[in-house]
Design an enzyme around this catalytic site. Structure first.
Site, PDB file in Angstrom:
ATOM      1  N   TYR A 192      51.954  50.746  35.246  1.00 51.00           N
ATOM      2  CA  TYR A 192      52.668  49.846  36.165  1.00 51.00           C
ATOM      3  C   TYR A 192      51.921  49.808  37.487  1.00 51.00           C
ATOM      4  O   TYR A 192      51.505  50.848  38.006  1.00 51.00           O
ATOM      5  CB  TYR A 192      54.106  50.335  36.408  1.00 51.00           C
ATOM      6  CG  TYR A 192      54.936  50.258  35.146  1.00 51.00           C
ATOM      7  CD1 TYR A 192      55.590  49.084  34.804  1.00 51.00           C
ATOM      8  CD2 TYR A 192      55.013  51.335  34.274  1.00 51.00           C
ATOM      9  CE1 TYR A 192      56.315  48.987  33.628  1.00 51.00           C
ATOM     10  CE2 TYR A 192      55.736  51.244  33.093  1.00 51.00           C
ATOM     11  CZ  TYR A 192      56.388  50.068  32.772  1.00 51.00           C
ATOM     12  OH  TYR A 192      57.094  49.966  31.608  1.00 51.00           O
TER      13      TYR A 192
ATOM     14  N   CYS B 264      46.987  38.185  39.306  1.00 49.59           N
ATOM     15  CA  CYS B 264      47.709  39.214  38.551  1.00 49.59           C
ATOM     16  C   CYS B 264      48.921  38.601  37.869  1.00 49.59           C
ATOM     17  O   CYS B 264      49.684  37.852  38.483  1.00 49.59           O
ATOM     18  CB  CYS B 264      48.152  40.329  39.493  1.00 49.59           C
ATOM     19  SG  CYS B 264      48.842  41.756  38.642  1.00 49.59           S
TER      20      CYS B 264
ATOM     21  N   GLU C  38      43.770  40.993  37.155  1.00 49.12           N
ATOM     22  CA  GLU C  38      44.460  41.994  36.342  1.00 49.12           C
ATOM     23  C   GLU C  38      45.563  41.249  35.594  1.00 49.12           C
ATOM     24  O   GLU C  38      46.573  40.876  36.194  1.00 49.12           O
ATOM     25  CB  GLU C  38      45.045  43.081  37.243  1.00 49.12           C
ATOM     26  CG  GLU C  38      45.096  44.421  36.549  1.00 49.12           C
ATOM     27  CD  GLU C  38      45.281  45.561  37.542  1.00 49.12           C
ATOM     28  OE1 GLU C  38      44.255  46.120  37.986  1.00 49.12           O
ATOM     29  OE2 GLU C  38      46.435  45.878  37.870  1.00 49.12           O
TER      30      GLU C  38
END
Ligand code: A2P
Length: 394
Positions: A193, A352, A392
């Site tokens: 996370y 992201c 990401e």
């Protein structure tokens, strides 16, 4: 055979121990211990299936060794905290002008994506301080629901390390080990996370961390996390990630593009800049996609962030009465703004969220770069090379 051998390796400094490569490898050539994820040179057949799934590029490492027998063993790799340099290897007799080593390395990189690099002004991250074998226990300080949509439960979870060190930087991730055993009777592997708080804590000096977690149907770890109560404990590994990091140069400009819980690192960046740099009009621009305002994490707090600190473009795909809009659509609609940022050498791009958005965002960048006569792929390579392009996705 006595010929140089190209060996596939993983960079332990950059690897975030998400084990996706291990789960993807069709020939089970990738394995891990408590410390590292490693590649078995006897099994790897260079199929490259692991390359595109790696979120950090740490999987895209190659060394040429004297012979196949001289390949780095699993034991060597398990002991590394960084990769060894490429050794000088003599070309075999009669190799002539053609350098077999260079040819091997070039072949190894064929088709692989460009490597992520660290922003020039980023602080040095700590990685892998707590491992699978030596996790740290954190206590839950709070678990707050971030979304109104009943079908879309996203949580803001605050963890406290009870005085134990957990030095992390904005953009890094941590691992959570869900309790219990998996279907094979083995302990669960950690799930990764992104940290959504700044390095000095949710409140300056508190040194706690927050996570932004979406409840996934049947998700072992997300269910565990979303159901946590204040005072519960969790086992944490990390921190991980050495490239998706915030530049600390106050003049750096951030172009942040995210969907859903991909907003976690962007929240950390925004809070850190708010504390350390303050408002700089044009300094931070965000394109943030969600289904509706009710399912956009941090909708309320985000709207309170002043526009001169953060130029927000909140984009909705399922707003009743409106056409579906994705972040890439809004980037196109804001072509002048994005084009101006792309041409500014102070701009850093952070993407992201959903893997699916990567292509769409790439196409939007292609069109926008064309508007000022540049080829996006070349510009992207330069940005990447300069540590100014970070992706990401999951
Ligand atoms: P949708 O699912 O309506 O097509 P969340 O994770 O909170 O659901 O948010 C993800 C957001 O990203 C949603 O609005 C989703 O839209 C959107 N999305 C889905 N696919 C893409 C894509 N290929 N490019 C950009 N955004 C996408």
């Amino acid at each position: 055979m006595n010929a140089p051998f190209k060996q596939h390796l993983i960079d332990p400094e950059i690897c975030i121990r998400c084990y996706t490569c291990e789960m993807t490898c069709p020939v089970e050539a990738i394995e891990h211990d408590d410390n590292n994820v490693v590649v078995n040179a006897d099994l790897c057949n260079f199929c490259m299936a692991c390359i595109p799934v790696c979120p950090t590029g740490s999987i895209d490492e190659w060394r040429v060794v004297e012979t196949r027998e001289a390949a780095y063993s699993l034991g060597d790799q398990y002991g590394w905290s960084e990769l060894p340099e490429q050794a000088d290897i003599a070309a075999p007799d009669g190799a002539g002008e053609d350098d077999p080593i260079a040819a091997l390395l070039a072949e190894a990189h064929k088709g692989a994506g460009g490597k992520a690099r660290v922003p020039a002004s980023a602080s040095k991250p700590t990685v892998n301080l707590y491992t699978l074998g030596t996790p740290v226990e954190a206590v839950v300080q709070g678990n707050y629901r971030l979304t109104d949509d009943p079908d879309h439960d996203v949580r803001h979870i605050i963890l406290d390390f009870q005085g134990k060190p957990f030095p992390f930087l904005e953009g890094q991730s941590l691992g959570i080990i869900p309790p219990g055993l998996d279907a094979k009777g083995q302990p669960h592997l950690p799930r990764l996370y992104s940290v959504s708080s700044p390095r000095d804590g949710e409140r300056p000096g508190y040194h706690n961390v927050s996570l932004t977690v979406k409840r996934e149907e049947g998700g072992v770890c997300s269910t565990f996390l979303c159901d946590l109560q204040k005072g519960d404990t969790v086992q944490v590994t990390g921190p991980f990630g050495a490239t998706f990091l915030m530049p600390t140069d106050p003049d750096a400009r951030l172009l942040m593009i995210c969907t859903g819980t991909g907003s976690a690192p962007m929240r950390a960046f925004t809070m850190a800049r708010q504390r350390n740099v303050g408002a700089k009009p044009g300094g931070m621009v965000m394109f943030f996609g969600a289904r509706t305002p009710g399912s956009l994490p941090y909708f309320g707090p985000l709207n309170k962030v002043p526009d001169d600190l953060l130029d927000k473009h909140l984009v909705y795909s399922r707003l009743p009465g409106h056409e579906k809009e994705y972040v890439q659509d809004r980037m196109r609609a804001e072509e002048d703004l994005v084009a101006e940022m792309l041409q500014d050498p102070r701009t850093h791009i952070f993407i992201c969220g959903l893997r699916g958005m990567e292509d769409g965002v790439d196409r939007a960048f292609t069109n926008i770069a064309e508007s000022f006569g540049q080829q996006w792929t070349a510009l992207r390579d330069t940005l990447r090379e300069e540590g100014r392009y970070h992706v990401e996705t999951y």
